[in-house]
Motif scaffolding. Structure first.
Motif, PDB file in Angstrom:
ATOM      1  N   VAL A   1      46.015 100.144  -2.104  1.00 29.44           N
ATOM      2  CA  VAL A   1      46.055  99.368  -3.350  1.00 29.44           C
ATOM      3  C   VAL A   1      46.108  97.887  -2.972  1.00 29.44           C
ATOM      4  O   VAL A   1      47.128  97.220  -3.135  1.00 29.44           O
ATOM      5  CB  VAL A   1      47.281  99.756  -4.217  1.00 29.44           C
ATOM      6  CG1 VAL A   1      47.196  99.099  -5.590  1.00 29.44           C
ATOM      7  CG2 VAL A   1      47.403 101.267  -4.367  1.00 29.44           C
ATOM      8  N   PRO A   2      44.991  97.368  -2.462  1.00 29.99           N
ATOM      9  CA  PRO A   2      45.001  95.985  -1.982  1.00 29.99           C
ATOM     10  C   PRO A   2      45.119  94.961  -3.104  1.00 29.99           C
ATOM     11  O   PRO A   2      44.758  95.220  -4.252  1.00 29.99           O
ATOM     12  CB  PRO A   2      43.653  95.849  -1.268  1.00 29.99           C
ATOM     13  CG  PRO A   2      42.788  96.890  -1.869  1.00 29.99           C
ATOM     14  CD  PRO A   2      43.691  98.013  -2.302  1.00 29.99           C
ATOM     15  N   LYS A   3      45.657  93.817  -2.734  1.00 32.73           N
ATOM     16  CA  LYS A   3      45.748  92.685  -3.655  1.00 32.73           C
ATOM     17  C   LYS A   3      44.341  92.152  -3.892  1.00 32.73           C
ATOM     18  O   LYS A   3      43.583  91.934  -2.951  1.00 32.73           O
ATOM     19  CB  LYS A   3      46.617  91.603  -3.008  1.00 32.73           C
ATOM     20  CG  LYS A   3      46.853  90.381  -3.843  1.00 32.73           C
ATOM     21  CD  LYS A   3      47.759  89.425  -3.061  1.00 32.73           C
ATOM     22  CE  LYS A   3      47.919  88.117  -3.748  1.00 32.73           C
ATOM     23  NZ  LYS A   3      48.748  87.198  -2.959  1.00 32.73           N
ATOM     24  N   GLN A   4      43.986  91.991  -5.166  1.00 32.33           N
ATOM     25  CA  GLN A   4      42.656  91.501  -5.498  1.00 32.33           C
ATOM     26  C   GLN A   4      42.781  90.294  -6.417  1.00 32.33           C
ATOM     27  O   GLN A   4      43.513  90.335  -7.407  1.00 32.33           O
ATOM     28  CB  GLN A   4      41.826  92.589  -6.181  1.00 32.33           C
ATOM     29  CG  GLN A   4      41.587  93.783  -5.287  1.00 32.33           C
ATOM     30  CD  GLN A   4      40.807  94.880  -5.988  1.00 32.33           C
ATOM     31  OE1 GLN A   4      40.354  94.710  -7.103  1.00 32.33           O
ATOM     32  NE2 GLN A   4      40.665  96.008  -5.316  1.00 32.33           N
TER      33      GLN A   4
ATOM     34  N   VAL B   1      51.690  95.330  -6.060  1.00 35.77           N
ATOM     35  CA  VAL B   1      53.041  95.062  -5.552  1.00 35.77           C
ATOM     36  C   VAL B   1      53.980  96.227  -5.847  1.00 35.77           C
ATOM     37  O   VAL B   1      54.782  96.613  -4.989  1.00 35.77           O
ATOM     38  CB  VAL B   1      53.604  93.750  -6.151  1.00 35.77           C
ATOM     39  CG1 VAL B   1      55.061  93.563  -5.775  1.00 35.77           C
ATOM     40  CG2 VAL B   1      52.779  92.565  -5.697  1.00 35.77           C
ATOM     41  N   ILE B   2      53.862  96.824  -7.035  1.00 31.73           N
ATOM     42  CA  ILE B   2      54.818  97.884  -7.397  1.00 31.73           C
ATOM     43  C   ILE B   2      54.628  99.135  -6.553  1.00 31.73           C
ATOM     44  O   ILE B   2      55.595  99.827  -6.232  1.00 31.73           O
ATOM     45  CB  ILE B   2      54.770  98.211  -8.908  1.00 31.73           C
ATOM     46  CG1 ILE B   2      55.998  99.032  -9.344  1.00 31.73           C
ATOM     47  CG2 ILE B   2      53.509  98.956  -9.275  1.00 31.73           C
ATOM     48  CD1 ILE B   2      57.306  98.337  -9.211  1.00 31.73           C
TER      49      ILE B   2
ATOM     50  N   LYS C   1      51.538  91.056   0.459  1.00 29.06           N
ATOM     51  CA  LYS C   1      51.235  90.798  -0.954  1.00 29.06           C
ATOM     52  C   LYS C   1      51.797  89.447  -1.414  1.00 29.06           C
ATOM     53  O   LYS C   1      51.283  88.825  -2.327  1.00 29.06           O
ATOM     54  CB  LYS C   1      51.785  91.924  -1.839  1.00 29.06           C
ATOM     55  CG  LYS C   1      51.223  93.309  -1.516  1.00 29.06           C
ATOM     56  CD  LYS C   1      49.776  93.472  -1.903  1.00 29.06           C
ATOM     57  CE  LYS C   1      49.124  94.722  -1.388  1.00 29.06           C
ATOM     58  NZ  LYS C   1      49.525  95.983  -1.878  1.00 29.06           N
ATOM     59  N   PHE C   2      52.871  89.015  -0.754  1.00 27.84           N
ATOM     60  CA  PHE C   2      53.474  87.723  -1.088  1.00 27.84           C
ATOM     61  C   PHE C   2      53.085  86.638  -0.078  1.00 27.84           C
ATOM     62  O   PHE C   2      53.704  85.572  -0.037  1.00 27.84           O
ATOM     63  CB  PHE C   2      54.989  87.846  -1.177  1.00 27.84           C
ATOM     64  CG  PHE C   2      55.449  88.617  -2.385  1.00 27.84           C
ATOM     65  CD1 PHE C   2      55.373  88.073  -3.658  1.00 27.84           C
ATOM     66  CD2 PHE C   2      55.931  89.914  -2.254  1.00 27.84           C
ATOM     67  CE1 PHE C   2      55.789  88.785  -4.772  1.00 27.84           C
ATOM     68  CE2 PHE C   2      56.356  90.638  -3.367  1.00 27.84           C
ATOM     69  CZ  PHE C   2      56.277  90.074  -4.618  1.00 27.84           C
ATOM     70  N   ASP C   3      52.073  86.917   0.725  1.00 27.10           N
ATOM     71  CA  ASP C   3      51.586  85.972   1.731  1.00 27.10           C
ATOM     72  C   ASP C   3      52.694  85.496   2.667  1.00 27.10           C
ATOM     73  O   ASP C   3      52.817  84.306   2.967  1.00 27.10           O
ATOM     74  CB  ASP C   3      50.883  84.774   1.070  1.00 27.10           C
ATOM     75  CG  ASP C   3      49.661  85.199   0.282  1.00 27.10           C
ATOM     76  OD1 ASP C   3      48.901  86.062   0.791  1.00 27.10           O
ATOM     77  OD2 ASP C   3      49.462  84.698  -0.841  1.00 27.10           O
TER      78      ASP C   3
END
Length: 130
Positions: free
Chosen positions: A16-19, A28-29, A80-82
């Motif tokens: 579930v990659p960040k897009q 994130v969840i 996800k939060f870099d």
């Protein structure tokens, strides 16, 4: 292996990659829930160890597996939060050293006044018989 290398490799397996432009809540969840689930699995393995003792022969292997799964989810959330796992680890060590290392010379014993597990079980048996 260094933590940033692990983080980059782990991110390649993210389902579930960040897009950009999409609702990032889902990306994130999912790993946050994974952290909760894997923590439960780790606790379950420890419960089995307490219950079964040496009969739980795969205890270390299963703990290792669960800790690895937790590490993957921590790396995923950090990504996800870099955030960099190397930076997180360095900042955390700095924080705990400042908080704890200079103040004491002996390890903390949080449960020094509590019964050991075997003593507890023995006490239960005695109380049950009386």
């Amino acid at each position: 292996m260094d933590l940033d290398h692990y983080q980059k490799e782990a991110l390649r397996t993210d389902r579930v990659p960040k897009q950009e432009g999409l609702d990032s809540a889902l990306s994130v969840i999912v790993p946050m829930l994974g952290l909760a689930g894997e923590t439960g699995q780790l606790l379950s393995e420890y419960k089995k160890h307490l219950r079964d003792g040496d009969a739980h022969r795969l205890f270390k292997e299963r703990v290792c597996e669960e800790l690895g799964d937790l590490l993957w989810y921590v790396a995923n959330v950090a990504s996800k939060f870099d955030l960099s796992l190397d930076d997180i680890a360095a900042l955390n060590l700095s924080k705990v050293k400042a908080r704890w290392a200079a103040e004491r010379v002996e390890p903390l014993s949080f449960d020094a006044t509590y019964l050991r597990v075997n003593d507890f079980h023995a006490g239960l048996k005695l109380n049950w018989l009386t």
